[in-house]
Design an enzyme around this catalytic site. Structure first.
Site, short mmCIF file in Angstrom:
data_model
loop_
_atom_site.label_atom_id
_atom_site.label_comp_id
_atom_site.label_asym_id
_atom_site.label_seq_id
_atom_site.Cartn_x
_atom_site.Cartn_y
_atom_site.Cartn_z
N CYS A 58 0.33 3.56 2.89
CA CYS A 58 0.67 3.11 4.10
C CYS A 58 2.16 3.48 4.26
O CYS A 58 2.75 3.63 5.30
CB CYS A 58 0.49 1.58 4.11
SG CYS A 58 -1.39 0.98 4.13
N CYS B 143 0.84 -1.26 0.02
CA CYS B 143 -0.05 -0.12 -0.02
C CYS B 143 0.75 1.28 -0.14
O CYS B 143 1.65 1.31 1.14
CB CYS B 143 -0.98 -0.05 1.34
SG CYS B 143 -1.55 1.54 1.57
#
Length: 118
Positions: free
Chosen positions: A47, A44
């Site tokens: 992230c 991600c």
């Protein structure tokens, strides 16, 4: 089990702790006053962008920061209703009190933590 250098007094640690499973997260939440839990995935992009912010929050606030890899802990993520990453769940005094989804500014996370820190 979470690997950490936590004290027995419930004070925060200064680096994110990787959590593996519900029992490990429950132990952290029980042992610390304020726990910011970062549900993330290695693949991600947001992230990855959030990671240095989360590390700074761990170092510079009263919160203990837990990191939960949603791919390795799918059941735990489902338990907390995580549908997208990053999702940040804040616990205070053993209870879930806030949830933030998406890339979040450092100051917003600091303010959130300070709302619940004693």
């Amino acid at each position: 089990m979470a690997t950490d250098s936590r004290s027995e007094t419930g004070t925060a640690t200064n680096e994110p702790l990787h959590v593996d499973g519900e029992a490990s997260l429950n132990e952290l939440v029980d042992d610390h006053d304020v726990v910011l839990t970062d549900f993330y995935a290695d693949w991600c992009g947001p992230c990855q962008a959030l990671e240095p912010i989360v590390e700074t929050v761990a170092e510079e606030t009263e919160a203990t920061v837990a990191k939960v890899d949603v791919d390795a802990n799918q059941q735990l993520a489902a338990t907390y209703g995580v549908r997208g990453v990053p999702t940040l769940v804040l616990f205070a005094d053993g209870e879930q009190v806030e949830e933030v989804v998406g890339l979040t500014a450092e100051q917003q996370l600091r303010d959130l933590v300070e709302t619940y820190a004693r």
